[in-house]
Design an enzyme around this catalytic site. Structure first.
Site, short mmCIF file in Angstrom:
data_model
loop_
_atom_site.label_atom_id
_atom_site.label_comp_id
_atom_site.label_asym_id
_atom_site.label_seq_id
_atom_site.Cartn_x
_atom_site.Cartn_y
_atom_site.Cartn_z
CB CYS A 197 -0.34 -0.08 1.12
SG CYS A 197 0.09 -0.05 2.40
CB CYS A 252 4.01 0.34 2.09
SG CYS A 252 3.34 -1.44 3.15
CB CYS A 300 49.64 -10.71 -11.23
SG CYS A 300 49.50 -9.64 -12.55
CB CYS A 322 45.06 -9.91 -12.88
SG CYS A 322 45.97 -10.15 -14.62
CG ASP A 351 24.48 -27.75 23.73
OD1 ASP A 351 24.85 -27.93 25.14
OD2 ASP A 351 24.62 -28.86 23.16
CG ASP A 388 23.14 -31.24 18.74
OD1 ASP A 388 22.66 -30.40 19.54
OD2 ASP A 388 22.88 -32.48 19.34
CG ASP A 448 23.28 -25.62 21.00
OD1 ASP A 448 23.29 -25.63 22.10
OD2 ASP A 448 23.65 -26.60 20.53
#
Length: 803
Positions: free
Chosen positions: A18, A21, A84, A87, A486, A689, A693
């Site tokens: 709208c 926004c 190199c 470049c 953990d 894991d 975490d």
């Protein structure tokens, strides 16, 4: 920035619905310095504005902070003709100037450019920008599979021709120390040197001219100027010499320099190709065809024709075509190249399969669960490619040096020429010394020092199940002084297991048989742990009758004439049976203090009594103790962070020798705790894991995620371990240390080579031929030193010896 450097931008916007926004986006952009002429178009979901040329990342971030999205895509280009570091820097600057380009990273070692652009930016525009800078580019998606191999064969042919033509020119110089003084006629020297200079060496002229046209310099320009000066001086001396007099010519210097540079570039290209061997090995795991089981039976189909849910037939010795789940058959899978696990993994119905692994000795039916870019193999390849394409922070210093290197060398060469002339030397001597300065000074080694080491280090790590997602994590990990672990799923298995049992009114075998009978058919994690323990000891529990689940308390049932129950303390209190004799009560208190979950086996009739008790807990992973010991040997301080109770954390800490314990830590507080560990300047790695975490992994200097964990954790971490072996944590820190050491060694020799070689050339100690050989050797030595990392193996002792 002044108005003349402004340019027009058109940003596609997602989420505008709208006028409010549009107003919010306009206010967010107008507030940025240098932004003007902002026009938001709701109909086309875009915004047009003028802003400084380098403002695009700030514009995108401002839109995101306002609550909307700017769609961004990532492209990969193959860049050809780079020689190199100058470049690669020029290609980066050329691409960065394009409207719509947010970020550019060019890797000299892999000859690739990774570009983040606004959605809708065409590959043609990117390729044209590279072409205008004097190089060639093509989208990697359309790259030929063996393009690099074909280019290498062309380089080899050019080298052989150059060496064959230059050999007769250099032979007299090699023979002179042995008292053989002879020289080819001038016309023959010119005949041999000319094709080397202008046909085989044409690449230096073309690339050097393009560099000059873009007001820049590179290695090709230095070689072109230096060898042309030597060739031109030889022509002049030949033309000036009286008839019948053989002048001292320098055709051999120009021809041999070009031949040696071509040889060095060929050896360098071959060595660089080896740094990418890990990616090619992973890509080779993808089979091209699969056997699909359909209504008409088995049929061979292309991998591209597979769909989710297809049932595939995988015979012994074949590679699994895609990720899936075993629905029929038993076998083993060799996942060594994917996870680094050397032993085959058992696969039975219900087990997950990773595409690219090799089936063992059984025929399996597999239902596909992931295809194409969503497979584990594709994700591994993307992670390794991302790490190899990224630039380590130390590379920024190299880029700044390389940007001014060639102009500085040209100035030194001119100063050498002028200095020798002012000192009264002949013009011939002054020019040759200036040529030697141009030939020996080469930024190739500087440009290759970091990316060659990173490509090799990340590649060998991937072979052993360690995926390094970005070069910054690789560079930081070598300096880690604290590791925070953990507990559940990281140092422990994450699955409850039977840790202790105590029989009161029966023997242990009878206790297990009765308890197992009650748990038969239950899906509860504690039931699985108890039944697994029975299976390990060959105990087959009998059938139970009148089984009844007691909500929140346990389970009861009838075994013959006896009615049994297995449950927690609440059920025990309900039956008013007490906790058994004093020894059982003491053990219960001790096990509860350790954070164990207790279950009591009771006989309810005909004689109510307590038969025994069980203590369940999370078992420590194999290899956890070895991993902690390796970290302690290196002086790394270890912390254990967990949301579990103090007893459970203390038990694991005592078993592994960790004194820094943090129990009952909420998920949101893990990141804060990691931040506190960094406050005194320590470099902190977090190993976890789970979803909880992820904030801590992101807050640490280096996040290390277990590949057996969640995708969220792996996305937040800089390093992912493809199998849940804690010993890979010290291994990841070790490969980081070795890779960083190679980077420092390479940069040291690259800088020292130029710091020593250029003054020697300027003072006339070297001649152009030796300078050319030294220049070629410098690049090859840097890449070869990096390739020594391929010999690295993780230290997985002592478990490997126990198998």
């Amino acid at each position: 920035m002044n108005q003349t450097s402004d340019q027009s931008f058109r940003l596609p916007i997602q989420g505008m619905t709208c006028a409010s926004c549009a107003g919010r986006i306009e206010r967010a952009l107008v507030g940025l310095a240098g932004v003007n002429s902002v026009q938001v178009n709701l109909a086309s979901d875009s915004v047009t504005l003028r802003a400084p040329a380098d403002a695009l990342p700030r514009l995108v971030e401002a839109v995101r902070e306002a609550g909307y999205q700017v769609p961004v895509e990532e492209r990969e280009l193959r860049i050809e003709k780079m020689t190199c570091a100058s470049c690669s820097g020029r290609v980066e600057r050329a691409l960065a100037k394009l409207p719509g380009v947010l970020e550019v990273s060019v890797n000299l070692a892999s000859e690739k450019a990774r570009v983040r652009v606004l959605a809708g930016t065409s590959d043609a525009a990117l390729e044209k920008a590279v072409a205008d800078a004097g190089y060639q580019a093509r989208a990697l998606a359309g790259d030929k599979p063996d393009a690099a191999g074909q280019a290498l064969r062309r380089e080899r042919l050019a080298v052989l021709l150059a060496l064959l033509l230059a050999a007769p020119l250099v032979l007299p110089m090699l023979a002179s120390p042995f008292g053989l003084h002879w020289m080819l006629p001038a016309w023959l020297q010119a005949l041999l040197a000319t094709p080397v200079q202008f046909i085989l060496g044409a690449r230096f002229y073309v690339a050097g001219w393009k560099a000059l046209r873009n007001r820049a310099g590179n290695m090709d320009l230095l070689v072109a100027i230096g060898t042309s000066a030597g060739y031109g001086l030889s022509l002049y001396l030949w033309w000036q010499s009286p008839a019948g007099v053989m002048p001292h010519l320098y055709f051999e210097a120009s021809a041999v320099v070009i031949a040696l540079v071509l040889l060095g570039k060929y050896l360098e290209s071959r060595a660089k190709r080896q740094t990418g061997s890990a990616i090619r090995a992973l890509q080779a795991l993808r089979p091209e065809r699969a056997v699909r089981l359909g209504e008409m039976g088995e049929e061979q189909v292309s991998i591209a024709d597979l769909r989710l849910g297809d049932v595939l037939v995988v015979r012994p010795g074949e590679r699994f075509p895609a990720d899936g789940e075993v629905i029929e058959g038993e076998s083993q899978a060799d996942e060594a190249l994917l996870t680094g696990e050397s032993l085959p993994v058992s696969k039975t119905p219900g087990e997950r399969i990773t595409g690219g692994a090799i089936n063992g000795d059984g025929r399996l039916l597999v239902r596909t669960t992931a295809l194409g870019a969503e497979t584990v193999l594709s994700r591994i390849i993307r992670l390794v490619e991302d790490a190899q394409a990224a630039k380590a922070p130390i590379q920024k210093l190299v880029d700044r040096v390389s940007a001014v290197f060639v102009p500085v060398v040209l100035v030194i060469a001119l100063a050498t020429l002028a200095g020798w002339l002012l000192a009264g030397a002949a013009a011939e001597v002054a020019l040759i010394n200036a040529v030697t300065v141009l030939v020996i000074a080469c930024p190739c080694a500087l440009g290759l020092a970091t990316p060659a080491a990173i490509m090799t280090g990340t590649g060998v790590a991937a072979r052993h199940g360690i995926l390094i997602r970005d070069a910054e994590a690789l560079e930081l990990a070598h300096g880690v002084t604290r590791v925070a672990f953990d507990k559940t799923g990281t140092l422990t298995s994450g699955r409850p297991q039977l840790i202790h049992l105590h029989a009161i009114e029966t023997d242990e075998q009878g206790l297990l048989r009765d308890a197992g009978a009650l748990q038969r058919g239950s899906e509860h994690p504690l039931a699985s742990a108890l039944l697994g323990y029975c299976a390990e000891r060959g105990i087959r529990p009998p059938d139970i009758h009148d089984s009844q689940a007691l909500a929140g308390r346990g389970i009861a049932g009838r075994l013959g004439e006896r009615r049994l129950a297995l449950g927690n303390r609440r059920l025990l209190d309900e039956q008013q049976l007490g906790s058994g004799p004093a020894q059982a009560q003491a053990l219960a208190q001790q096990w509860e203090a350790e954070g164990r979950t207790l279950s009591w086996l009771m006989e309810l009739s005909p004689a109510p009594r307590v038969l025994g008790l069980f203590a369940f807990g999370d078992s420590i992973k194999p290899g956890a103790a070895a991993a902690l010991a390796q970290l302690a040997e290196r002086g790394i301080e270890c912390h254990l962070i967990s949301g579990d109770n103090q007893g459970s954390v203390a038990s694991v800490g005592a078993a592994l020798g960790i004194s820094q314990l943090h129990a009952q830590v909420l998920p949101g507080d893990k990141a804060r705790l990691v931040g506190e560990l960094r406050n005194d300047g320590a470099v902190v790695a977090m190993v976890g894991d789970g979803v909880n975490d992820a904030p801590a992994l992101a807050a640490a200097d280096v996040g290390i995620a277990m590949g057996s964990g969640t995708d969220v954790a792996m996305q937040a971490a800089g390093i992912t371990l493809m199998r849940g072996d804690p010993r890979l944590v010290p291994a990841a820190l070790e490969i980081s240390r070795r890779t960083y050491a190679k980077i420092r060694q390479n940069l040291f020799w690259a800088f020292i080579y130029n710091l020593v070689g250029i003054p020697l050339a300027a003072f006339g100690v070297l001649n152009p031929v030796f300078a050319g050989a030294a220049m070629a050797l410098s690049s090859v030595s840097v890449v070869s030193n990096a390739l020594l990392l391929k010999r690295w193996r993780p230290n997985l002792q002592p478990e490997e010896n126990q198998r």
